[in-house]
Design a protein around this motif. Structure first.
Motif, PDB file in Angstrom:
ATOM      1  N   GLU A 150       0.825  -1.204   0.000  1.00 22.45           N
ATOM      2  CA  GLU A 150       0.000   0.000   0.000  1.00 22.45           C
ATOM      3  C   GLU A 150       0.867   1.265   0.000  1.00 22.45           C
ATOM      4  OE1 GLU A 150      -2.038  -3.446   1.876  1.00 22.45           O
ATOM      5  OE2 GLU A 150      -0.131  -2.415   2.221  1.00 22.45           O
ATOM      6  N   HIS A 151       1.857   1.297   0.882  1.00 21.34           N
ATOM      7  CA  HIS A 151       2.704   2.493   0.970  1.00 21.34           C
ATOM      8  C   HIS A 151       3.633   2.619  -0.228  1.00 21.34           C
ATOM      9  CE1 HIS A 151       1.495   1.490   5.120  1.00 21.34           C
ATOM     10  NE2 HIS A 151       1.305   2.790   5.194  1.00 21.34           N
ATOM     11  N   ILE A 171      -5.331   4.115   1.286  1.00 22.80           N
ATOM     12  CA  ILE A 171      -4.804   2.756   1.190  1.00 22.80           C
ATOM     13  C   ILE A 171      -5.970   1.783   1.118  1.00 22.80           C
ATOM     14  CG2 ILE A 171      -2.635   3.266   2.355  1.00 22.80           C
ATOM     15  CD1 ILE A 171      -3.777   2.139   4.908  1.00 22.80           C
ATOM     16  N   LYS A 216      -4.815  -2.042   8.914  1.00 24.46           N
ATOM     17  CA  LYS A 216      -5.038  -0.838   8.108  1.00 24.46           C
ATOM     18  C   LYS A 216      -4.882   0.420   8.959  1.00 24.46           C
ATOM     19  CE  LYS A 216      -4.823  -3.014   4.978  1.00 24.46           C
ATOM     20  NZ  LYS A 216      -3.863  -2.864   3.875  1.00 24.46           N
ATOM     21  N   GLU A 219      -1.309   1.047   9.324  1.00 22.87           N
ATOM     22  CA  GLU A 219      -0.775   1.557   8.055  1.00 22.87           C
ATOM     23  C   GLU A 219      -1.101   3.035   7.856  1.00 22.87           C
ATOM     24  OE1 GLU A 219      -2.134  -1.102   5.019  1.00 22.87           O
ATOM     25  OE2 GLU A 219      -0.833  -2.740   5.690  1.00 22.87           O
ATOM     26  N   HIS A 245      -3.618  -0.832  -4.871  1.00 23.96           N
ATOM     27  CA  HIS A 245      -3.004  -0.877  -3.541  1.00 23.96           C
ATOM     28  C   HIS A 245      -2.996   0.480  -2.843  1.00 23.96           C
ATOM     29  CE1 HIS A 245      -1.726  -4.995  -4.270  1.00 23.96           C
ATOM     30  NE2 HIS A 245      -1.459  -4.592  -5.501  1.00 23.96           N
ATOM     31  N   GLY A 246      -3.003   1.546  -3.617  1.00 28.75           N
ATOM     32  CA  GLY A 246      -3.035   2.879  -3.037  1.00 28.75           C
ATOM     33  C   GLY A 246      -3.496   3.885  -4.070  1.00 28.75           C
TER      34      GLY A 246
END
Length: 388
Positions: A150-151, A171, A216, A219, A245-246
């Protein structure tokens, strides 16, 4: 140009995926050191396969077994915390920080040095000591590159514009194994059911964090420190297919998204050779074959851990540190069959509420964070018998 690499957490799921990437690109990546937890045989096998110069086992009792397993290989070895720190500080261009949990905070911090890239898969480094960790990275001249899918997707998407133009960075979450379950059914779920992630193959603790959606929430806290975005510009959306993913929504209404098949080798390769993409022999994303991508808002009534993490991020100070510590204790108790699924969020909420009364300041250093972490764990342990 070849890069030398150290892997902290070489025998875990991230370490195994990284091994595949490295073996496919031996000309571009060489191995200085590998670190494992307690499995001497598995660590020795990784060290031999990758041609590492040094191997360190966190469990001091396994030192003799590691040395024996490496006999004749030419790989030096050590065991215990000092050996892990030695591995983190050995000369290398990139350190892949993939030790799970708060246990990874000290060695990841020890790896910071001028000109070095930290490929960060240990989110607790930023959840527990984010401001101090990032300040030290900046002061020492270390680059932090996110490995979480995600990042990593956000990092690439954010390159399309300036931070001041970001309206929202989002995210995605698969929703975990209980996405369509009722609250009543979730309440009786076993740890085995919670560990059955529908997409990713991760360790049991991370799988359960995904089932509660705490992962999450953690995150979001990590994204706040990585990208300098306040809580109001961060969000989560459920996306069961795990293809997007993002996403970054810009103030002009445009959206930039990072898409890939759910395979950790993709963000790992990107983090290791950022802006020098490695060719990867992996299946390609075929959107026509997939046909449909779906999205929904997360249900914070069925998954209160996400709301707790958002509240900790909003509160700031030491609350993210406390949140993470209480969660680790509660998840361990759940995995041991001592408490139920919703006792995890209940435990975390009570510990955070107790600490909030004292208005604990954000840790100014990693040692400060570890002191707060210890206090929060002790508080969480004291509550467990009430549920058990």
């Amino acid at each position: 140009m070849a890069r030398s690499l150290t892997i902290l957490g070489a025998t875990g799921s991230i370490g195994r995926s990284a091994t595949d990437v490295i073996l496919a690109h031996r000309a571009e990546l060489s191995i200085e050191a590998v670190v494992g937890g307690s499995n001497a045989e598995a660590l020795a096998n990784v060290a031999r396969r990758l041609g590492a110069r040094f191997a360190a086992l966190a469990d001091e009792k396994g030192g003799a077994a590691l040395k024996e397993a490496l006999s004749g290989s030419g790989v030096a070895s050590g065991a215990g915390e000092s050996a892990v720190i030695e591995a983190a500080q050995r000369e290398s261009d990139v350190v892949l920080a993939a030790i799970s949990g708060t246990a990874g905070l000290r060695p990841t911090h020890a790896a910071l040095k001028a000109g070095r890239r930290i490929a960060l898969a240990n989110k607790e480094s930023l959840v527990c000591a984010g401001a101090a960790f990032m300040a030290d990275a900046s002061r020492l001249g270390a680059e932090i590159m996110p490995v979480d899918s995600e990042h990593n997707a956000l990092d690439q998407a954010l390159a399309a514009g300036a931070n001041r133009d970001v309206e929202k960075a989002i995210i995605t979450a698969t929703g975990g194994p209980f996405r369509t379950w009722t609250r009543e059914r979730i309440a009786t779920a076993s740890a085995q059911e919670a560990s059955a992630h529908p997409v990713w193959s991760m360790g049991s603790k991370i799988n359960i964090d995904s089932a509660t959606l705490m992962n999450k929430g953690l995150e979001l806290i990590e994204a706040h420190h990585l990208f300098g975005l306040e809580a109001g510009r961060l969000d989560v959306i459920v996306h069961p297919e795990a293809i997007v993913h993002g996403l970054v929504q810009w103030r002009d209404g445009a959206v930039t998204a990072g898409l890939a098949l759910p395979d950790m080798k993709v963000p790992i390769a990107n983090a290791l050779r950022h802006r020098e993409r490695l060719p990867m022999d992996l299946p390609r994303l075929d959107l026509a074959a997939i046909g449909r991508l779906s999205f929904e808002k997360p249900d914070e009534t069925r998954f209160p851990c996400l709301a707790l993490a958002k509240a900790a991020l909003e509160a700031g100070g030491a609350m993210p540190t406390v949140l993470n510590a209480a969660n680790e204790i509660a998840v361990a108790a759940y995995m041991a069959g001592r408490i139920g699924f919703y006792d995890i969020s209940e435990n975390v909420e009570r510990v955070c509420s107790n600490f909030a009364r004292g208005s604990v300041a954000a840790p100014a250093s990693v040692p400060d964070a570890l002191v707060i972490d210890k206090e929060a764990r002790e508080a969480a342990r004291r509550l467990i018998p009430a549920y058990a």
